[in-house]
Design a protein around this motif. Structure first.
Motif, PDB file in Angstrom:
ATOM      1  N   UNK A 112      -7.511 -16.838  -6.691  1.00  0.00           N
ATOM      2  CA  UNK A 112      -8.472 -17.072  -5.617  1.00  0.00           C
ATOM      3  C   UNK A 112      -8.883 -15.762  -4.941  1.00  0.00           C
ATOM      4  N   UNK A 113     -10.166 -15.699  -4.556  1.00  0.00           N
ATOM      5  CA  UNK A 113     -10.685 -14.588  -3.748  1.00  0.00           C
ATOM      6  C   UNK A 113     -11.312 -15.184  -2.499  1.00  0.00           C
ATOM      7  N   UNK A 114     -10.890 -14.728  -1.340  1.00  0.00           N
ATOM      8  CA  UNK A 114     -11.379 -15.266  -0.072  1.00  0.00           C
ATOM      9  C   UNK A 114     -12.710 -14.625   0.320  1.00  0.00           C
ATOM     10  N   UNK A 115     -13.340 -15.200   1.313  1.00  0.00           N
ATOM     11  CA  UNK A 115     -14.630 -14.701   1.789  1.00  0.00           C
ATOM     12  C   UNK A 115     -14.545 -13.259   2.275  1.00  0.00           C
ATOM     13  N   UNK A 116     -13.348 -12.846   2.750  1.00  0.00           N
ATOM     14  CA  UNK A 116     -13.175 -11.486   3.260  1.00  0.00           C
ATOM     15  C   UNK A 116     -12.601 -10.540   2.209  1.00  0.00           C
ATOM     16  N   UNK A 117     -12.589 -11.001   0.941  1.00  0.00           N
ATOM     17  CA  UNK A 117     -12.083 -10.229  -0.195  1.00  0.00           C
ATOM     18  C   UNK A 117     -10.565 -10.124  -0.237  1.00  0.00           C
ATOM     19  N   UNK A 118      -9.866 -11.005   0.478  1.00  0.00           N
ATOM     20  CA  UNK A 118      -8.443 -11.156   0.235  1.00  0.00           C
ATOM     21  C   UNK A 118      -8.261 -11.689  -1.177  1.00  0.00           C
ATOM     22  N   UNK A 154       5.615   1.731  -2.125  1.00  0.00           N
ATOM     23  CA  UNK A 154       6.542   1.301  -3.176  1.00  0.00           C
ATOM     24  C   UNK A 154       5.933   1.625  -4.545  1.00  0.00           C
ATOM     25  N   UNK A 155       6.043   2.876  -4.974  1.00  0.00           N
ATOM     26  CA  UNK A 155       5.425   3.284  -6.251  1.00  0.00           C
ATOM     27  C   UNK A 155       5.928   2.490  -7.448  1.00  0.00           C
ATOM     28  N   UNK A 156       7.135   1.897  -7.330  1.00  0.00           N
ATOM     29  CA  UNK A 156       7.657   1.117  -8.451  1.00  0.00           C
ATOM     30  C   UNK A 156       6.807  -0.107  -8.768  1.00  0.00           C
ATOM     31  N   UNK A 157       5.919  -0.491  -7.855  1.00  0.00           N
ATOM     32  CA  UNK A 157       5.030  -1.626  -8.102  1.00  0.00           C
ATOM     33  C   UNK A 157       3.945  -1.302  -9.127  1.00  0.00           C
ATOM     34  N   UNK A 158       3.678  -0.018  -9.331  1.00  0.00           N
ATOM     35  CA  UNK A 158       2.599   0.354 -10.236  1.00  0.00           C
ATOM     36  C   UNK A 158       1.242   0.188  -9.577  1.00  0.00           C
ATOM     37  N   UNK A 159       0.207   0.161 -10.389  1.00  0.00           N
ATOM     38  CA  UNK A 159      -1.158   0.039  -9.865  1.00  0.00           C
ATOM     39  C   UNK A 159      -1.356  -1.324  -9.189  1.00  0.00           C
ATOM     40  N   UNK A 160      -2.189  -1.393  -8.156  1.00  0.00           N
ATOM     41  CA  UNK A 160      -2.451  -2.680  -7.501  1.00  0.00           C
ATOM     42  C   UNK A 160      -2.952  -3.725  -8.485  1.00  0.00           C
ATOM     43  N   UNK A 161      -2.387  -4.914  -8.404  1.00  0.00           N
ATOM     44  CA  UNK A 161      -2.769  -5.997  -9.317  1.00  0.00           C
ATOM     45  C   UNK A 161      -2.619  -7.335  -8.586  1.00  0.00           C
ATOM     46  N   UNK A 162      -3.397  -7.535  -7.528  1.00  0.00           N
ATOM     47  CA  UNK A 162      -3.168  -8.695  -6.661  1.00  0.00           C
ATOM     48  C   UNK A 162      -3.354 -10.044  -7.328  1.00  0.00           C
ATOM     49  N   UNK A 163      -4.069 -10.107  -8.444  1.00  0.00           N
ATOM     50  CA  UNK A 163      -4.243 -11.389  -9.120  1.00  0.00           C
ATOM     51  C   UNK A 163      -3.088 -11.718 -10.066  1.00  0.00           C
ATOM     52  N   UNK A 164      -2.179 -10.781 -10.227  1.00  0.00           N
ATOM     53  CA  UNK A 164      -0.964 -11.049 -10.999  1.00  0.00           C
ATOM     54  C   UNK A 164       0.064 -11.699 -10.079  1.00  0.00           C
ATOM     55  N   UNK A 165       0.519 -12.914 -10.374  1.00  0.00           N
ATOM     56  CA  UNK A 165       1.508 -13.552  -9.501  1.00  0.00           C
ATOM     57  C   UNK A 165       2.772 -12.708  -9.317  1.00  0.00           C
ATOM     58  N   UNK A 212      -3.988 -10.121  -0.532  1.00  0.00           N
ATOM     59  CA  UNK A 212      -4.020  -8.721  -0.134  1.00  0.00           C
ATOM     60  C   UNK A 212      -5.458  -8.216  -0.135  1.00  0.00           C
ATOM     61  N   UNK A 213      -5.817  -7.516   0.931  1.00  0.00           N
ATOM     62  CA  UNK A 213      -7.067  -6.769   0.946  1.00  0.00           C
ATOM     63  C   UNK A 213      -6.875  -5.507   0.105  1.00  0.00           C
ATOM     64  N   UNK A 214      -7.966  -4.920  -0.360  1.00  0.00           N
ATOM     65  CA  UNK A 214      -7.863  -3.749  -1.220  1.00  0.00           C
ATOM     66  C   UNK A 214      -7.110  -2.608  -0.535  1.00  0.00           C
ATOM     67  N   UNK A 215      -7.407  -2.386   0.735  1.00  0.00           N
ATOM     68  CA  UNK A 215      -6.727  -1.319   1.467  1.00  0.00           C
ATOM     69  C   UNK A 215      -5.231  -1.564   1.595  1.00  0.00           C
ATOM     70  N   UNK A 216      -4.863  -2.823   1.811  1.00  0.00           N
ATOM     71  CA  UNK A 216      -3.448  -3.155   1.922  1.00  0.00           C
ATOM     72  C   UNK A 216      -2.739  -2.979   0.590  1.00  0.00           C
ATOM     73  N   UNK A 217      -3.393  -3.382  -0.508  1.00  0.00           N
ATOM     74  CA  UNK A 217      -2.805  -3.186  -1.833  1.00  0.00           C
ATOM     75  C   UNK A 217      -2.515  -1.711  -2.092  1.00  0.00           C
ATOM     76  N   UNK A 218      -3.462  -0.847  -1.744  1.00  0.00           N
ATOM     77  CA  UNK A 218      -3.261   0.591  -1.943  1.00  0.00           C
ATOM     78  C   UNK A 218      -2.137   1.114  -1.059  1.00  0.00           C
ATOM     79  N   UNK A 227       2.955 -11.918  12.103  1.00  0.00           N
ATOM     80  CA  UNK A 227       1.726 -11.588  12.835  1.00  0.00           C
ATOM     81  C   UNK A 227       1.168 -10.255  12.329  1.00  0.00           C
ATOM     82  N   UNK A 228       2.056  -9.296  12.083  1.00  0.00           N
ATOM     83  CA  UNK A 228       1.625  -8.007  11.571  1.00  0.00           C
ATOM     84  C   UNK A 228       0.965  -8.120  10.215  1.00  0.00           C
ATOM     85  N   UNK A 229       1.473  -9.013   9.376  1.00  0.00           N
ATOM     86  CA  UNK A 229       0.881  -9.226   8.055  1.00  0.00           C
ATOM     87  C   UNK A 229      -0.538  -9.751   8.197  1.00  0.00           C
TER      88      UNK A 229
END
Length: 209
Positions: free
Chosen positions: A73-79, A97-108, A85-91, A140-142
């Motif tokens: 799913x992609x939300x109206x605000x690009x979550x 946490x570099x062990x996560x690798x490249x951002x891949x928010x659509x991967x469960x 995750x928004x793109x900025x948050x993913x980055x 709330x911070x999230x």
């Protein structure tokens, strides 16, 4: 099976049998929870990061609130994805946490690994008189951004008390955004979490507000 064939088959059955079939089908559809498929992965990742007492019910409740556990799913605000995750948050998260690798928010798997780590990062940067209050502030911070929580806690007479005190302090959001982000921890912890209470350690339910 096409709808036309299904309709034809149902037309051959007595009305009472049709009613029973439709009722059973409706109950089965209602019983399906897309979040169930992520239980093993989430439990493993949460416990690897937060220990055996990790609040797994809270994490899955957050995913349910964010995306109804729909990975694509992609939300109206690009979550994006399970954790929205928004793109900025993913980055930001992969820098932390570099062990996560490249951002891949659509991967469960990526979304789950990122969520449990980012939530923990937020938790370390907010105050709380107990785990319930501290995780509520992190939630709330999230949703709203860590800065709003930290500013609210600086303005609060009892910064470690989230519910009923600090949650009511608007530290600069629009009124609409403030109202939703104030409700967000309550929705996760009190609305969603009870359905997943058997998944592990729960938060706040013993003294629900």
């Amino acid at each position: 099976m096409t709808r036309a064939v299904l309709a034809w088959l149902l037309g051959k059955l007595p009305p009472l049998i049709v009613c029973i079939v439709m009722a059973v089908a409706a109950q089965h559809a209602h019983a399906i929870d897309l979040c169930d498929q992520y239980r093993a992965t989430l439990t493993r990742e949460a416990q690897a990061v937060h220990g055996l007492a990790a609040p797994v019910p809270m994490f899955i409740s957050q995913l349910r609130r964010e995306s109804s556990c729909r990975a694509g799913v992609t939300a109206w605000d690009n979550g994006r994805g399970l954790a929205q995750f928004m793109d900025g948050t993913s980055l930001h998260v992969v820098r932390l946490y570099p062990e996560l690798g490249a951002p891949d928010p659509y991967s469960p798997k990526w979304a789950i690994r990122a969520l449990v780590r980012y939530d923990g990062w937020l938790r370390e940067r907010v105050q709380g008189v107990n785990e319930c209050e501290r995780w509520a502030a992190a939630l709330k911070g999230y949703n709203a951004g860590l800065g709003y929580v930290q500013r609210a806690q600086r303005l609060s007479p009892t910064p470690g008390q989230w519910f009923g005190v600090t949650e009511d302090i608007n530290a600069g959001q629009s009124q609409q955004n403030f109202e939703y982000s104030r409700r967000y921890p309550r929705l996760v912890l009190f609305t969603e979490q009870p359905r997943y209470a058997t998944w592990g350690t729960t938060l706040c339910l013993e003294n629900q507000r």
